[in-house]
Design a protein around this motif. Sequence first.
Motif, mmCIF file in Angstrom:
data_model
loop_
_atom_site.group_PDB
_atom_site.id
_atom_site.type_symbol
_atom_site.label_atom_id
_atom_site.label_comp_id
_atom_site.label_asym_id
_atom_site.label_seq_id
_atom_site.Cartn_x
_atom_site.Cartn_y
_atom_site.Cartn_z
ATOM 1 N N THR A 347 0.825 -1.206 0.000
ATOM 2 C CA THR A 347 0.000 0.000 0.000
ATOM 3 C C THR A 347 0.858 1.254 0.000
ATOM 4 O O THR A 347 1.826 1.350 0.744
ATOM 5 N N LEU A 348 0.459 2.207 -0.850
ATOM 6 C CA LEU A 348 1.058 3.540 -0.827
ATOM 7 C C LEU A 348 0.049 4.510 -0.217
ATOM 8 O O LEU A 348 -1.150 4.404 -0.489
ATOM 9 N N ILE A 349 0.531 5.427 0.620
ATOM 10 C CA ILE A 349 -0.358 6.456 1.150
ATOM 11 C C ILE A 349 0.219 7.820 0.830
ATOM 12 O O ILE A 349 1.430 7.985 0.708
ATOM 13 N N ASN A 350 -0.665 8.793 0.665
ATOM 14 C CA ASN A 350 -0.254 10.133 0.251
ATOM 15 C C ASN A 350 -1.025 11.154 1.080
ATOM 16 O O ASN A 350 -2.254 11.148 1.089
ATOM 17 N N LYS A 351 -0.296 12.030 1.763
ATOM 18 C CA LYS A 351 -0.932 13.006 2.660
ATOM 19 C C LYS A 351 -1.827 13.982 1.894
ATOM 20 O O LYS A 351 -2.880 14.376 2.380
ATOM 21 N N LYS A 352 -1.391 14.371 0.691
ATOM 22 C CA LYS A 352 -2.161 15.326 -0.107
ATOM 23 C C LYS A 352 -3.529 14.745 -0.460
ATOM 24 O O LYS A 352 -4.553 15.424 -0.374
ATOM 25 N N LEU A 353 -3.524 13.480 -0.866
ATOM 26 C CA LEU A 353 -4.766 12.816 -1.254
ATOM 27 C C LEU A 353 -5.703 12.677 -0.054
ATOM 28 O O LEU A 353 -6.905 12.911 -0.152
ATOM 29 N N LEU A 354 -5.150 12.312 1.106
ATOM 30 C CA LEU A 354 -5.960 12.163 2.320
ATOM 31 C C LEU A 354 -6.572 13.501 2.734
ATOM 32 O O LEU A 354 -7.748 13.564 3.115
ATOM 33 N N ALA A 355 -5.780 14.579 2.660
ATOM 34 C CA ALA A 355 -6.285 15.912 3.008
ATOM 35 C C ALA A 355 -7.369 16.341 2.024
ATOM 36 O O ALA A 355 -8.412 16.872 2.414
ATOM 37 N N ALA A 356 -7.119 16.084 0.733
ATOM 38 C CA ALA A 356 -8.097 16.455 -0.304
ATOM 39 C C ALA A 356 -9.414 15.716 -0.099
ATOM 40 O O ALA A 356 -10.492 16.302 -0.243
ATOM 41 N N ASN A 357 -9.356 14.427 0.261
ATOM 42 C CA ASN A 357 -10.570 13.649 0.519
ATOM 43 C C ASN A 357 -11.421 14.316 1.596
ATOM 44 O O ASN A 357 -12.649 14.390 1.488
ATOM 45 N N ASN A 358 -10.771 14.760 2.669
ATOM 46 C CA ASN A 358 -11.493 15.376 3.769
ATOM 47 C C ASN A 358 -12.105 16.711 3.374
ATOM 48 O O ASN A 358 -13.195 17.050 3.802
ATOM 49 N N ILE A 359 -11.385 17.460 2.553
ATOM 50 C CA ILE A 359 -11.858 18.790 2.165
ATOM 51 C C ILE A 359 -12.942 18.716 1.096
ATOM 52 O O ILE A 359 -13.867 19.531 1.076
ATOM 53 N N PHE A 360 -12.869 17.720 0.226
ATOM 54 C CA PHE A 360 -13.778 17.633 -0.918
ATOM 55 C C PHE A 360 -15.248 17.505 -0.522
ATOM 56 O O PHE A 360 -16.130 17.916 -1.263
ATOM 57 N N ARG A 361 -15.520 16.945 0.650
ATOM 58 C CA ARG A 361 -16.936 16.786 1.016
ATOM 59 C C ARG A 361 -17.620 18.140 1.219
ATOM 60 O O ARG A 361 -18.834 18.240 1.139
ATOM 61 N N TYR A 362 -16.823 19.208 1.455
ATOM 62 C CA TYR A 362 -17.398 20.535 1.584
ATOM 63 C C TYR A 362 -17.704 21.157 0.224
ATOM 64 O O TYR A 362 -18.399 22.171 0.138
ATOM 65 N N VAL A 363 -17.161 20.555 -0.822
ATOM 66 C CA VAL A 363 -17.375 21.064 -2.174
ATOM 67 C C VAL A 363 -18.601 20.408 -2.803
ATOM 68 O O VAL A 363 -19.283 20.991 -3.636
ATOM 69 N N ARG A 364 -18.891 19.193 -2.383
ATOM 70 C CA ARG A 364 -20.017 18.450 -2.941
ATOM 71 C C ARG A 364 -21.355 19.030 -2.489
ATOM 72 O O ARG A 364 -21.477 19.516 -1.364
ATOM 73 N N ARG A 365 -22.356 18.932 -3.343
ATOM 74 C CA ARG A 365 -23.709 19.379 -2.987
ATOM 75 C C ARG A 365 -24.432 18.251 -2.261
ATOM 76 O O ARG A 365 -24.060 17.092 -2.357
ATOM 77 N N GLY A 366 -25.496 18.599 -1.535
ATOM 78 C CA GLY A 366 -26.144 17.604 -0.681
ATOM 79 C C GLY A 366 -25.362 17.529 0.613
ATOM 80 O O GLY A 366 -24.269 18.080 0.730
ATOM 81 N N GLU A 367 -25.918 16.866 1.611
ATOM 82 C CA GLU A 367 -25.223 16.773 2.894
ATOM 83 C C GLU A 367 -24.275 15.576 2.879
ATOM 84 O O GLU A 367 -24.665 14.439 3.139
#
Length: 449
Positions: A347-367
């Motif tokens: 497994t590879l992990i990437n801090k940028k991707l993990l941070a983006a995942n958390n932030i992206f839910r604020y960009v999506r419409r709906g709750e």
Amino acid sequence: MKIIIAGAGEVGFHLAKLLSYESQDITLIDTDKESLSYAEGHLDIRVLRGDATSISILKNAQVGNSDLVIGVTSSETTNITLCLLAKQLGSKKTIARISNTEFVEYKDRINFSELGIDELISPEELAAAEINLLLSQSAFNDTYEFEGGLLIMVGVSLPKSAPFVGKTVKEAARIFPELHFMPIALQRRGTQFTLIPRGDTEFMIEDQVYFITDRKGMDELYKLTGKKKEQIRNVMIVGGSKVGTKAARDLCEKRFNVKIIEKDKNKAFEVADMLPNALVINGDCRNVELLEEESLESMDAFIAVTGNSETNIMSCLVAKSKHIKKTIALVENMDYFQISQSIGVDTLINKKLLAANNIFRYVRRGEVVALTRLNNLNAEILEFVVKPTSEVAGTLIREMEFPREASIGGVIRGNMGIIALGDYRIEEGDRVVVCCLPNAIPEVEKLFL
């Protein structure tokens, strides 16, 4: 949405890049002229040079009309101050990147939203949590928990021995009618195309398949994918970084035997003081003799989190050659995800991707209460809360006008995770886990408004 990002470093640039692909109105602020020039030349965004805590700069960025302000500079103080100012100046939502993980630990006791910060993001904390989760589900190469594990997403490469290889999803469902899991995304070996499995989709050898399951389904998946649930107790971590230290602390609390290799002598002493229950060795992880002297072969898991991606990958390959059950490497280059399976790192992990995942839910419409992007797959998994006004409320799944490029993986109702099939009726208050390709996201969002 109008989004302001402060910090044109790795996390900020990556976020701006992902959001610009979705035609969001992005303004990127930084003091570094070179970083801004690069971002402006490569992305369709507006850039502003200056201090993100300057009120005149924020007014120039039209912060009062912004839907979201994200502070991801290297300075925790700047990010927090920015959010406080942005909220006072009229921004709807604010997110601050922090390095002090205590803020995350105490956010239930300190109401940061009252201060003007809607969300705190610590990429190091997220990476450490990901490591812990991967070790708890050791046979799988990607994993994510919804609502504390009521539903779990796992990714696995199908071996030849898996009993549903060569069968369609429909055939597999007929042969194993009592199963508690649902395939939600699939990528064929050697391709870059992501499929949302349908009834006629056939499982093939070495497909990378993602499943949504509940606790009962985990044991079934182990059996049916031919994977063994390995007992992980002895863990070697190379790199006394913030990620390595946080992961080691969490593992020590769970009574894992942890050994840390740190190249810098002063840093090694620092880590040893912080982690009395871990064994800290001052040495270079590239020295294979050192690793062998420190009983590499007796380790169950090997985690490489130094500041160098190539060192992390190479040391994991050394560990894999010694038949270590689980290897995890921290990488900065997103392109490495495309070759992770072929080079042999679990497994590879990437801090940028993990941070983006958390932030992206604020960009999506709906709750949207949770969101994750699948490693190396062009798909998102979103957890929507069904509102009284949502089009899906009170509707059977089979009667929904769901796009073909999306599927419902499961539903959380109360304290129960449910693998929901076509005859399941979605109700107000349900939390619905959906996997979808990018082109289907707007259509899916409309169903949950």
